[in-house]
Write a protein that holds these residues in place. Structure first.
Motif, PDB file in Angstrom:
ATOM      1  N   UNK A   1     -15.543  -9.672  -3.331  1.00 14.77           N
ATOM      2  CA  UNK A   1     -16.567  -9.122  -4.139  1.00 14.77           C
ATOM      3  C   UNK A   1     -15.602  -8.407  -5.569  1.00 14.77           C
ATOM      4  N   UNK A   2     -14.795  -7.558  -4.996  1.00 16.76           N
ATOM      5  CA  UNK A   2     -14.215  -6.999  -6.555  1.00 16.76           C
ATOM      6  C   UNK A   2     -13.277  -7.929  -7.398  1.00 16.76           C
ATOM      7  N   UNK A   3     -12.901  -9.130  -6.722  1.00 14.06           N
ATOM      8  CA  UNK A   3     -11.932  -9.807  -7.671  1.00 14.06           C
ATOM      9  C   UNK A   3     -10.404  -9.560  -7.471  1.00 14.06           C
ATOM     10  N   UNK A   4      -9.477  -9.600  -8.423  1.00 13.90           N
ATOM     11  CA  UNK A   4      -8.116  -9.529  -8.258  1.00 13.90           C
ATOM     12  C   UNK A   4      -7.806  -8.071  -8.089  1.00 13.90           C
ATOM     13  N   UNK A   5      -7.244  -7.696  -6.976  1.00  9.20           N
ATOM     14  CA  UNK A   5      -7.085  -6.303  -6.826  1.00  9.20           C
ATOM     15  C   UNK A   5      -5.602  -5.674  -7.126  1.00  9.20           C
ATOM     16  N   UNK A   6      -4.609  -6.677  -7.010  1.00  9.76           N
ATOM     17  CA  UNK A   6      -3.159  -6.467  -7.613  1.00  9.76           C
ATOM     18  C   UNK A   6      -2.431  -7.143  -6.738  1.00  9.76           C
ATOM     19  N   UNK A   7      -0.892  -6.812  -6.998  1.00  6.57           N
ATOM     20  CA  UNK A   7       0.072  -7.192  -6.260  1.00  6.57           C
ATOM     21  C   UNK A   7       0.538  -6.519  -4.973  1.00  6.57           C
ATOM     22  N   UNK A   8       0.674  -7.335  -4.094  1.00  6.38           N
ATOM     23  CA  UNK A   8       1.118  -6.488  -2.557  1.00  6.38           C
ATOM     24  C   UNK A   8       2.773  -6.448  -2.881  1.00  6.38           C
ATOM     25  N   UNK A   9       2.976  -4.741  -2.653  1.00  6.86           N
ATOM     26  CA  UNK A   9       4.444  -4.393  -3.104  1.00  6.86           C
ATOM     27  C   UNK A   9       5.196  -3.889  -1.951  1.00  6.86           C
ATOM     28  N   UNK A  10       4.363  -3.871  -0.531  1.00  4.20           N
ATOM     29  CA  UNK A  10       4.958  -3.257   0.414  1.00  4.20           C
ATOM     30  C   UNK A  10       3.892  -3.271   1.936  1.00  4.20           C
ATOM     31  N   UNK A  11       4.305  -3.361   2.887  1.00  2.00           N
ATOM     32  CA  UNK A  11       3.354  -3.031   4.011  1.00  2.00           C
ATOM     33  C   UNK A  11       3.867  -1.806   4.828  1.00  2.00           C
ATOM     34  N   UNK A  12       2.887  -0.802   4.844  1.00  2.00           N
ATOM     35  CA  UNK A  12       3.404   0.325   5.715  1.00  2.00           C
ATOM     36  C   UNK A  12       2.812   0.482   6.867  1.00  2.00           C
TER      37      UNK A  12
ATOM     38  N   UNK B   1       1.903   3.961   9.946  1.00  2.00           N
ATOM     39  CA  UNK B   1       0.758   4.785  10.380  1.00  2.00           C
ATOM     40  C   UNK B   1       0.104   4.204  11.487  1.00  2.00           C
ATOM     41  N   UNK B   2      -1.079   4.897  11.928  1.00  2.00           N
ATOM     42  CA  UNK B   2      -1.722   4.410  13.081  1.00  2.00           C
ATOM     43  C   UNK B   2      -2.221   2.832  12.786  1.00  2.00           C
ATOM     44  N   UNK B   3      -2.704   2.618  11.513  1.00  2.00           N
ATOM     45  CA  UNK B   3      -3.150   0.869  11.475  1.00  2.00           C
ATOM     46  C   UNK B   3      -2.210   0.619  10.229  1.00  2.00           C
ATOM     47  N   UNK B   4      -1.747  -0.356  10.361  1.00  2.00           N
ATOM     48  CA  UNK B   4      -0.865  -0.820   9.097  1.00  2.00           C
ATOM     49  C   UNK B   4      -1.628  -1.283   7.854  1.00  2.00           C
ATOM     50  N   UNK B   5      -0.970  -0.868   6.737  1.00  2.00           N
ATOM     51  CA  UNK B   5      -1.713  -0.802   5.328  1.00  2.00           C
ATOM     52  C   UNK B   5      -0.878  -1.818   4.343  1.00  2.00           C
ATOM     53  N   UNK B   6      -1.632  -2.584   3.613  1.00  2.00           N
ATOM     54  CA  UNK B   6      -1.248  -3.203   2.481  1.00  2.00           C
ATOM     55  C   UNK B   6      -1.032  -2.352   1.501  1.00  2.00           C
ATOM     56  N   UNK B   7      -0.011  -2.225   0.745  1.00  2.00           N
ATOM     57  CA  UNK B   7       0.307  -1.229  -0.423  1.00  2.00           C
ATOM     58  C   UNK B   7       0.279  -2.338  -1.507  1.00  2.00           C
TER      59      UNK B   7
ATOM     60  N   UNK C   1      -1.688   2.269 -10.539  1.00  2.00           N
ATOM     61  CA  UNK C   1      -2.292   2.742  -9.396  1.00  2.00           C
ATOM     62  C   UNK C   1      -1.663   2.135  -8.067  1.00  2.00           C
ATOM     63  N   UNK C   2      -1.745   3.196  -7.021  1.00  2.00           N
ATOM     64  CA  UNK C   2      -1.326   2.127  -5.789  1.00  2.00           C
ATOM     65  C   UNK C   2      -2.773   2.291  -4.960  1.00  2.00           C
ATOM     66  N   UNK C   3      -3.024   0.999  -4.366  1.00  2.00           N
ATOM     67  CA  UNK C   3      -4.180   0.842  -3.658  1.00  2.00           C
ATOM     68  C   UNK C   3      -3.930   0.618  -2.284  1.00  2.00           C
ATOM     69  N   UNK C   4      -4.290   1.121  -1.130  1.00  2.00           N
ATOM     70  CA  UNK C   4      -3.885   1.047   0.065  1.00  2.00           C
ATOM     71  C   UNK C   4      -5.251   0.388   0.914  1.00  2.00           C
ATOM     72  N   UNK C   5      -4.978  -0.739   1.383  1.00  2.00           N
ATOM     73  CA  UNK C   5      -5.942  -1.609   1.983  1.00  2.00           C
ATOM     74  C   UNK C   5      -5.607  -1.585   3.569  1.00  2.00           C
ATOM     75  N   UNK C   6      -6.481  -1.147   4.536  1.00  2.00           N
ATOM     76  CA  UNK C   6      -6.223  -1.538   5.782  1.00  2.00           C
ATOM     77  C   UNK C   6      -5.956  -2.880   6.089  1.00  2.00           C
ATOM     78  N   UNK C   7      -4.835  -3.203   6.963  1.00  2.00           N
ATOM     79  CA  UNK C   7      -4.467  -4.592   7.426  1.00  2.00           C
ATOM     80  C   UNK C   7      -5.522  -4.831   8.816  1.00  2.00           C
ATOM     81  N   UNK C   8      -6.409  -5.368   8.565  1.00  2.00           N
ATOM     82  CA  UNK C   8      -7.635  -5.717   9.540  1.00  2.00           C
ATOM     83  C   UNK C   8      -7.787  -7.112   9.518  1.00  2.00           C
ATOM     84  N   UNK C   9      -7.943  -7.746  10.623  1.00  2.00           N
ATOM     85  CA  UNK C   9      -8.371  -9.269  10.878  1.00  2.00           C
ATOM     86  C   UNK C   9      -9.565  -9.437  10.158  1.00  2.00           C
ATOM     87  N   UNK C  10     -10.502  -8.448  10.301  1.00  2.00           N
ATOM     88  CA  UNK C  10     -11.885  -8.590  10.010  1.00  2.00           C
ATOM     89  C   UNK C  10     -11.868  -8.558   8.444  1.00  2.00           C
TER      90      UNK C  10
END
Length: 174
Positions: free
Chosen positions: A114-125, A128-134, A140-149
């Motif tokens: 929906x949003x289009x290009x978000x950015x470049x993945x710089x790390x995986x955190x 935390x309880x759920x892994x996050x794409x950084x 700006x840093x955007x955190x996206x939950x690493x979720x199969x869905x």
């Protein structure tokens, strides 16, 4: 061998018997892939030191029981307890489809349906309880939950991950 060229396999957790055998807890869902290793790198201080494995087998299905060359006494085995084990990256099994290793996707472009290009993945955190794409977008840093869905597609050729995140998630960071 440098740590950057290797992946973390597990940690030596205790001795087995009195003749220098060791048990290692492997950090993998498929320990059987590593039961016949010829060698392993053991972290000693800041160095990775190669050790040859004389024999190994799985112990209680999740531990690797190892007899390491030139480790013949309890004292020599004690010195290696709590040491981390590493293998070269090229020994990782190849993944297909939407499966990936965390180190593999650093530098990939993230695109939201929906949003289009978000950015470049710089790390995986994964601390935390759920892994996050950084993801880095401008300053700006955007955190996206690493979720199969959320995963739509992984394109190794274009070095892109396409996701479909809940509405408004990305905008929260901008």
């Amino acid at each position: 061998m440098r740590k950057e060229d290797c992946f973390y396999l597990g940690k030596i957790v205790k001795k087995y018997g009195f003749k220098g055998e060791l048990l290692a807890k492997l950090d993998t869902d498929e320990p059987e892939l590593y039961k016949n290793l010829e060698s392993v790198f053991i972290a000693i201080g800041d160095d990775l030191v190669p050790f040859f494995i004389e024999k190994s087998s799985l112990h209680k299905s999740t531990l690797l029981r190892m007899r390491i060359e030139d480790v013949d006494t309890e004292a020599e085995a004690d010195a290696l307890i709590k040491s981390e084990l590493f293998l070269p990256l090229d020994m990782l099994p190849k993944l297909s489809g939407n499966q990936f290793y965390f180190h593999e996707i650093i530098g990939y472009k993230m695109i939201d349906v929906e949003f289009g290009e978000v950015g470049e993945i710089t790390a995986v955190n994964d601390s935390t309880a759920q892994a996050l794409f950084e993801v880095q977008r401008d300053d700006k840093q955007i955190l996206i939950p690493m979720n199969d869905e959320f995963m739509v597609r992984l394109d190794r050729t274009k070095k892109e991950i396409v996701v479909q995140t809940p509405g408004g998630l990305i905008e929260l960071y901008l």
